[in-house]
Design a protein around this motif. Structure first.
Motif, PDB file in Angstrom:
ATOM      1  N   ASN A  24      24.514 -35.971  20.079  1.00  0.00           N
ATOM      2  CA  ASN A  24      23.131 -35.723  19.657  1.00  0.00           C
ATOM      3  C   ASN A  24      22.361 -35.202  20.856  1.00  0.00           C
ATOM      4  O   ASN A  24      22.327 -35.847  21.912  1.00  0.00           O
ATOM      5  N   GLN A  29      22.195 -45.898  16.028  1.00  0.00           N
ATOM      6  CA  GLN A  29      22.884 -45.508  14.802  1.00  0.00           C
ATOM      7  C   GLN A  29      23.203 -46.752  13.987  1.00  0.00           C
ATOM      8  O   GLN A  29      23.656 -47.767  14.524  1.00  0.00           O
ATOM      9  N   ASN A  35      25.226 -35.690  10.818  1.00  0.00           N
ATOM     10  CA  ASN A  35      24.367 -36.544  11.636  1.00  0.00           C
ATOM     11  C   ASN A  35      24.326 -36.124  13.099  1.00  0.00           C
ATOM     12  O   ASN A  35      23.592 -36.724  13.884  1.00  0.00           O
ATOM     13  N   TYR A  36      25.092 -35.085  13.474  1.00  0.00           N
ATOM     14  CA  TYR A  36      25.223 -34.740  14.893  1.00  0.00           C
ATOM     15  C   TYR A  36      24.852 -33.283  15.140  1.00  0.00           C
ATOM     16  O   TYR A  36      25.038 -32.420  14.279  1.00  0.00           O
ATOM     17  N   TYR A  83      19.506 -43.729  21.982  1.00  0.00           N
ATOM     18  CA  TYR A  83      20.207 -43.360  20.758  1.00  0.00           C
ATOM     19  C   TYR A  83      20.485 -44.628  19.954  1.00  0.00           C
ATOM     20  O   TYR A  83      20.932 -45.634  20.504  1.00  0.00           O
ATOM     21  N   ASN A 106      20.263 -42.412  11.910  1.00  0.00           N
ATOM     22  CA  ASN A 106      20.326 -42.088  13.339  1.00  0.00           C
ATOM     23  C   ASN A 106      18.912 -41.865  13.857  1.00  0.00           C
ATOM     24  O   ASN A 106      18.110 -41.173  13.208  1.00  0.00           O
TER      25      ASN A 106
END
Length: 607
Positions: free
Chosen positions: A148, A236, A120-121, A234, A218
């Motif tokens: 990110n 999540q 996810n990053y 951002y 995300n």
């Protein structure tokens, strides 16, 4: 000569001849929120993981770090709770930083690394050693940084990773990126699930209550007003459900669900020598625990955190930079076993780095927090970086660090202690590094003295209660080797190896802490020929003690994974992976075995 004094002498002697790890932070020119990681880590040991390594360990952050770093993980079986021990410290003493924000649980003070999907990053960085003066509570053994990035360039891309393997295990990750010179957007969706019903080697039993599933989303948005200002957001969301495995001796019917939200907005503006950043964040964590998954009864806990931070950077000259951080964090915690309470923390941070000479630079950091829940210590850090030659570098860092009591420590209904003091630690490390054409090698020595450790112990009435008790001394050596060579246009070979020797002793009993191995080693090798890549990784973990008197222990283990990848087309890669190739029977927590040999088929599509 005592073992501790002998180690300190050895560390000083190493200064004369040992080689060290190259600073491996080399990111693309992108905008990230965790700016202090790159501006004020020159005197620290840091490792950034390449995308190829992340994809081979895509299921969880625990798998990635366990097989590619010196961090030891205590796992209650495959896919269960994973707790780290970084340089001989506890799980609560490793900070996890999400885009510059500390996300360790406000309830129990730690992060479950099997509940974080590494895919996810855009960037995952390990920063070893104390960092509390920048990142606050828990950054004693080290910190893990999940970033990110936001890119303002014209692009449209789709990336799909999927795998299916033994025990009906499915992992899928889809990433969509669309951006131009003004706008940037990114969406990442992950889904992981498994029956996780593997047999226990050399028994007639199997893992009967280990099912898990989780979904995460995300979203990253960015808008560039001009060359010197931008806005980023951002978000999540994570929803997980796990049945908790039993042990070899006792079955289990328990279940655990957790739901986490994280939101962060950031505005940055640059004016001449000043860079000003404002961050606002809202974090929510919630869990439910079912002793019997078939019954509606459960216990629960929830914490909500709001944060406001102001960051002002001033470049006095090309050689001197100042950075001031002011932030206020407000947390509310409550639950079925937790008295409802609130905590407000105001902190101020001062950072400075100075290129004193062409070969010598230093960094100094100070932090002070104010709250009515506990007396916060004054924190500081001093770091030096010396370029002895073009390829040879020396680093030194000394710092005071801390960990605040959690909501469970302070307000648990049956035993919470509102008089707890924060844990404090004084640490120093000495690192040497060299980089040749194809090779880099490192040796880092560290020493950490921890006081006022918080431990739950029975009081005079038999009630378990947290108190400040033990003093722990942790020290050791870490080494890292990187080798990469392109033999010709068709052949490439790459090798990465890590080794750590760690002593972590209770000073009163002179016993090693439980679940801290003296030795840990990892190694990864990859060989590419045209469109085919063969790879293997190796994990050795030495014995660990499972009782405070060191009377009981788990034996050491060796685990080998291997795989092959084939680029069918430029945008399509097919892979096959075999985990635990030699069928090692091992446990990282007593009575909780890991699976034997198992298999995974995966593919990557990039469009």
């Amino acid at each position: 000569m005592t073992r501790k004094k002998g180690f300190l002498l050895l560390l000083l002697m190493l200064c004369q001849f040992a080689l060290g790890q190259m600073d491996t932070i080399h990111l693309k020119h992108v905008i990230i929120s965790d700016s202090q990681l790159h501006r004020f880590s020159k005197s620290k040991t840091t490792i950034t993981f390449a995308d190829s390594i992340v994809q081979k360990n895509a299921t969880s952050l625990a798998s990635l770090l366990n097989y590619n770093s010196t961090i030891y993980f205590k796992e209650n079986g495959l896919g269960m709770v994973a707790s780290p021990s970084f340089r001989g410290t506890t799980a609560q003493q490793t900070a996890v930083i999400w885009n510059g924000i500390n996300i360790n649980s406000q309830l129990n003070g730690q992060t479950d690394f099997n509940a974080i999907v590494s895919n996810n990053y855009n960037s995952i960085v390990v920063r070893a050693g104390g960092g509390s003066s920048i990142y606050g509570s828990s950054a004693i053994g080290g910190s893990i940084h999940l970033n990110n990035s936001v890119e303002f360039k014209k692009q449209l891309s789709n990336h799909l990773f999927a795998s299916y393997g033994s025990f009906n295990t499915l992992n899928a990750n889809y990433k969509f990126i669309a951006s131009d010179v003004k706008w940037s957007s990114q969406v990442v969706i992950s889904r992981n699930s498994s029956d996780n019903d593997y047999p226990y080697l050399n028994t007639h039993l199997k893992n009967e209550n280990g099912q898990y599933k989780n979904t995460s989303l995300n979203a990253i948005l960015g808008y560039k007003f001009n060359a010197k200002s931008h806005l980023k957001f951002y978000s999540q969301w994570y929803d997980g459900e796990r049945n908790f495995s039993g042990t070899l001796a006792a079955p289990s019917k328990s279940k655990y669900t957790d739901l986490n939200f994280r939101n962060l907005a950031e505005f940055m503006a640059e004016h001449h020598a000043f860079v000003s950043t404002v961050k606002a964040a809202y974090l929510s964590e919630k869990y439910q625990y079912f002793e019997d998954k078939d019954q509606p009864n459960f216990s629960f806990g929830k914490a909500e955190t709001a944060l406001l931070k102001y960051d002002l950077l001033y470049r006095l000259s090309q050689k001197i930079t100042f950075n001031t951080l002011l932030d206020y964090t407000h947390t509310k915690g409550f639950g079925s076993d937790l008295n409802q309470n609130k905590r407000g923390v105001f902190s101020s941070v001062f950072l400075m780095k100075h290129q004193l000479l062409n070969q010598l630079s230093y960094e100094i950091n100070f932090r002070k927090e104010v709250t009515n829940n506990y007396e916060s210590p004054f924190l500081y850090s001093l770091g030096l970086h010396y370029n002895a030659t073009k390829n040879y570098h020396l680093k030194f860092n000394y710092s005071k660090n801390f960990r605040i009591p959690t909501f469970n420590d302070l307000y648990w209904q049956q035993g919470g202690n509102s008089n707890l003091r924060p844990e404090t630690a004084h640490q120093f490390e000495l690192s040497q590094e060299i980089k040749l054409k194809n090779t880099s090698l490192s040796v880092t020595g560290f020493y950490n003295s921890l006081t006022d450790l918080i431990s739950w112990k029975p009081n005079d009435t038999g009630l378990w209660q947290p108190i400040n008790t033990e003093k722990v001394t942790a020290y050791g050596l870490e080494t890292n080797l990187n080798y990469k060579r392109k033999l010709n246009s068709n052949h490439t070979i790459e090798l990465v190896a890590n080794y750590a020797y760690t002593i972590s002793e209770n000073e009163q009993t002179q016993k090693q802490l439980i679940y801290v191995p003296y030795h840990k080693m990892t190694a990864s090798v990859a060989y590419s020929y045209k469109k085919i890549t063969f790879y293997s990784n190796y994990l050795f973990t030495g014995q660990v003690f499972t009782s405070l008197d060191n009377a009981y222990k788990l034996k050491e283990y060796n685990v080998v994974n291997c795989g092959i990848e084939y680029n069918v087309l430029k945008q399509f890669t097919l892979g096959f992976r075999m985990q635990n190739a030699f069928n090692e029977n091992y446990q990282s927590v007593a009575q909780r075995p890991f699976p034997g040999r198992n298999y995974t088929l995966n593919f990557n599509i990039n469009l």
